[in-house]
Design a protein around this motif. Sequence first.
Motif, PDB file in Angstrom:
ATOM      1  N   ALA A  36       7.837   5.841  -2.916  1.00 57.43           N
ATOM      2  CA  ALA A  36       8.860   5.683  -3.956  1.00 57.43           C
ATOM      3  C   ALA A  36       9.599   6.985  -4.211  1.00 57.43           C
ATOM      4  O   ALA A  36       9.040   8.074  -4.055  1.00 57.43           O
ATOM      5  N   LYS A  37      10.854   6.848  -4.597  1.00 54.91           N
ATOM      6  CA  LYS A  37      11.653   7.980  -5.038  1.00 54.91           C
ATOM      7  C   LYS A  37      11.983   7.730  -6.498  1.00 54.91           C
ATOM      8  O   LYS A  37      12.493   6.671  -6.850  1.00 54.91           O
ATOM      9  N   ASP A  56       0.842  -1.203   0.000  1.00 57.65           N
ATOM     10  CA  ASP A  56       0.000   0.000   0.000  1.00 57.65           C
ATOM     11  C   ASP A  56       0.874   1.250   0.000  1.00 57.65           C
ATOM     12  O   ASP A  56       1.912   1.307   0.663  1.00 57.65           O
ATOM     13  N   GLY A  57       0.451   2.243  -0.723  1.00 56.21           N
ATOM     14  CA  GLY A  57       1.121   3.535  -0.707  1.00 56.21           C
ATOM     15  C   GLY A  57       2.485   3.558  -1.356  1.00 56.21           C
ATOM     16  O   GLY A  57       3.324   4.395  -1.014  1.00 56.21           O
TER      17      GLY A  57
END
Length: 119
Positions: free
Chosen positions: A87-88, A81-82
């Motif tokens: 993330a980068k 989730d999310g």
Amino acid sequence: KFVKHIADHNGVYTRGTVQGVILDMCECLVEMLLEGKKVQLGALGDFFISLNSVGAESLKAFTAANIKAVNVVFTPGTDFDGLIERAKFNPVASRTAQAATLKAEKEGLSTVDLEAAKG
């Protein structure tokens, strides 16, 4: 590398132990999927099988020969989730630019003509 990464995070288990558990899990996962079971691994997610087949005129005419592919479907669990928020994202060169650069390096060149590579 993944096994080493896991082992480095859990000092209690050696790489061999981690690899053994993962290999055994895969073997059991395949076995259960082939039995037609959905395998639920909690926050990791669920695995199940889907089939691709060609039609038949009737159920009686449908055989295993009609089945053209067996696919494993993974539905991510709550651990995923999310991801977009976590993330980068970093820009990287296009595959074309990467290939042109590698080719130039192999040829001993110090510059790359990206326009020519895009052809």
